[in-house]
Motif scaffolding. Sequence first.
Motif, PDB file in Angstrom:
ATOM      1  N   GLU A  31       0.832  -1.202   0.000  1.00 27.61           N
ATOM      2  CA  GLU A  31       0.000   0.000   0.000  1.00 27.61           C
ATOM      3  C   GLU A  31       0.869   1.256   0.000  1.00 27.61           C
ATOM      4  O   GLU A  31       0.571   2.228  -0.687  1.00 27.61           O
ATOM      5  N   VAL A  32       1.955   1.248   0.765  1.00 24.27           N
ATOM      6  CA  VAL A  32       2.881   2.379   0.788  1.00 24.27           C
ATOM      7  C   VAL A  32       3.495   2.571  -0.592  1.00 24.27           C
ATOM      8  O   VAL A  32       3.583   3.693  -1.096  1.00 24.27           O
ATOM      9  N   GLU A  33       3.914   1.482  -1.213  1.00 25.42           N
ATOM     10  CA  GLU A  33       4.537   1.577  -2.537  1.00 25.42           C
ATOM     11  C   GLU A  33       3.556   2.062  -3.601  1.00 25.42           C
ATOM     12  O   GLU A  33       3.948   2.718  -4.554  1.00 25.42           O
ATOM     13  N   ARG A  34       2.258   1.765  -3.420  1.00 22.94           N
ATOM     14  CA  ARG A  34       1.235   2.243  -4.360  1.00 22.94           C
ATOM     15  C   ARG A  34       0.907   3.722  -4.145  1.00 22.94           C
ATOM     16  O   ARG A  34       0.477   4.402  -5.063  1.00 22.94           O
ATOM     17  N   ALA A  35       1.085   4.176  -2.929  1.00 22.08           N
ATOM     18  CA  ALA A  35       0.781   5.572  -2.605  1.00 22.08           C
ATOM     19  C   ALA A  35       1.852   6.476  -3.214  1.00 22.08           C
ATOM     20  O   ALA A  35       3.007   6.088  -3.353  1.00 22.08           O
ATOM     21  N   GLU A  36       1.449   7.651  -3.594  1.00 22.12           N
ATOM     22  CA  GLU A  36       2.402   8.591  -4.174  1.00 22.12           C
ATOM     23  C   GLU A  36       3.148   9.320  -3.068  1.00 22.12           C
ATOM     24  O   GLU A  36       2.596   9.630  -2.022  1.00 22.12           O
ATOM     25  N   GLY A  37       4.425   9.582  -3.342  1.00 24.75           N
ATOM     26  CA  GLY A  37       5.171  10.468  -2.472  1.00 24.75           C
ATOM     27  C   GLY A  37       5.943   9.829  -1.342  1.00 24.75           C
ATOM     28  O   GLY A  37       6.487  10.543  -0.502  1.00 24.75           O
ATOM     29  N   PHE A  96       0.157   3.717  13.144  1.00 27.67           N
ATOM     30  CA  PHE A  96       0.129   2.362  13.692  1.00 27.67           C
ATOM     31  C   PHE A  96      -0.710   1.425  12.836  1.00 27.67           C
ATOM     32  O   PHE A  96      -1.821   1.769  12.426  1.00 27.67           O
ATOM     33  N   VAL A  97      -0.158   0.243  12.601  1.00 27.37           N
ATOM     34  CA  VAL A  97      -0.876  -0.868  11.996  1.00 27.37           C
ATOM     35  C   VAL A  97      -0.721  -2.002  12.994  1.00 27.37           C
ATOM     36  O   VAL A  97       0.397  -2.461  13.246  1.00 27.37           O
ATOM     37  N   ALA A  98      -1.838  -2.419  13.585  1.00 29.49           N
ATOM     38  CA  ALA A  98      -1.772  -3.403  14.659  1.00 29.49           C
ATOM     39  C   ALA A  98      -2.634  -4.611  14.316  1.00 29.49           C
ATOM     40  O   ALA A  98      -3.525  -4.533  13.459  1.00 29.49           O
ATOM     41  N   SER A 127      -5.712   4.661  12.926  1.00 28.51           N
ATOM     42  CA  SER A 127      -4.862   3.477  12.915  1.00 28.51           C
ATOM     43  C   SER A 127      -5.567   2.367  12.162  1.00 28.51           C
ATOM     44  O   SER A 127      -6.779   2.416  11.955  1.00 28.51           O
ATOM     45  N   LEU A 128      -4.816   1.351  11.797  1.00 32.04           N
ATOM     46  CA  LEU A 128      -5.388   0.163  11.174  1.00 32.04           C
ATOM     47  C   LEU A 128      -5.241  -0.989  12.156  1.00 32.04           C
ATOM     48  O   LEU A 128      -4.177  -1.162  12.751  1.00 32.04           O
ATOM     49  N   GLY A 129      -6.297  -1.772  12.306  1.00 29.27           N
ATOM     50  CA  GLY A 129      -6.256  -2.915  13.202  1.00 29.27           C
ATOM     51  C   GLY A 129      -6.881  -4.133  12.547  1.00 29.27           C
ATOM     52  O   GLY A 129      -7.911  -4.008  11.875  1.00 29.27           O
ATOM     53  N   MET A 153      -4.953   6.959   6.108  1.00 34.20           N
ATOM     54  CA  MET A 153      -3.905   7.089   7.116  1.00 34.20           C
ATOM     55  C   MET A 153      -2.618   7.605   6.486  1.00 34.20           C
ATOM     56  O   MET A 153      -1.939   8.474   7.043  1.00 34.20           O
ATOM     57  N   LEU A 154      -2.265   7.096   5.327  1.00 34.89           N
ATOM     58  CA  LEU A 154      -1.040   7.534   4.654  1.00 34.89           C
ATOM     59  C   LEU A 154      -1.118   9.004   4.229  1.00 34.89           C
ATOM     60  O   LEU A 154      -0.123   9.725   4.313  1.00 34.89           O
ATOM     61  N   ARG A 155      -2.290   9.455   3.804  1.00 36.25           N
ATOM     62  CA  ARG A 155      -2.432  10.881   3.453  1.00 36.25           C
ATOM     63  C   ARG A 155      -2.270  11.765   4.686  1.00 36.25           C
ATOM     64  O   ARG A 155      -1.624  12.819   4.618  1.00 36.25           O
ATOM     65  N   GLN A 156      -2.826  11.344   5.811  1.00 38.65           N
ATOM     66  CA  GLN A 156      -2.653  12.102   7.054  1.00 38.65           C
ATOM     67  C   GLN A 156      -1.186  12.092   7.487  1.00 38.65           C
ATOM     68  O   GLN A 156      -0.639  13.125   7.888  1.00 38.65           O
ATOM     69  N   LEU A 157      -0.571  10.943   7.377  1.00 41.12           N
ATOM     70  CA  LEU A 157       0.847  10.823   7.730  1.00 41.12           C
ATOM     71  C   LEU A 157       1.699  11.722   6.833  1.00 41.12           C
ATOM     72  O   LEU A 157       2.603  12.413   7.311  1.00 41.12           O
TER      73      LEU A 157
END
Length: 175
Positions: A31-37, A96-98, A127-129, A153-157
């Motif tokens: 998911e991180v790799e698919r997200a831009e930036g 957090f991803v738990a 967070s993701l749980g 979550m990634l956009r907020q981060l």
Amino acid sequence: MTVHPLRLVVLTRNLEDGRFGTAVTRWFAREVERAEGFKLDLVDLSVVPVAELPERIEDADAAVIVTAEYNHAYPGDVKTAIDAVRRPWYAKPVGFVAYGGRSGGLRAAEALRLVFGELHAVTIRDSLGFREEDFTASGEPVDASTPRAAGAMLRQLAWWARCLRDARADTPYPE
């Protein structure tokens, strides 16, 4: 104006095949790799020496902790790793991803918020749980809305990472 990719450390305990935490971590890394930036730096605590963590966190713009929940908290090796870093956490956003337990690991994430508050970090509210039944045998989420939640979550981060990166560059964080 060129926007530089955000360096994101994803810190996990163990990427051994066959573990539920490995499936969660690998899915989130995709998911991180698919997200831009973002530029992903995946840190497996079972392989990376704790002595390397301060520099990797210092170089990062943000971090995500992927952790299991044990007895309503997070594992001791996660706490050891966090404590070994100390100052590089200051003014860094942390998500957090738990996973695990009835809460899907969210009690571990909530406990970690207290720790990161003491380290002057900014924790991301969303967070993701996950529980094991939330993923297929092939390591994909069952719920089709899960990637959207990860994206939010990634956009907020990313928002916090850019703001805090610029602030740290302009003025060092006060001690």
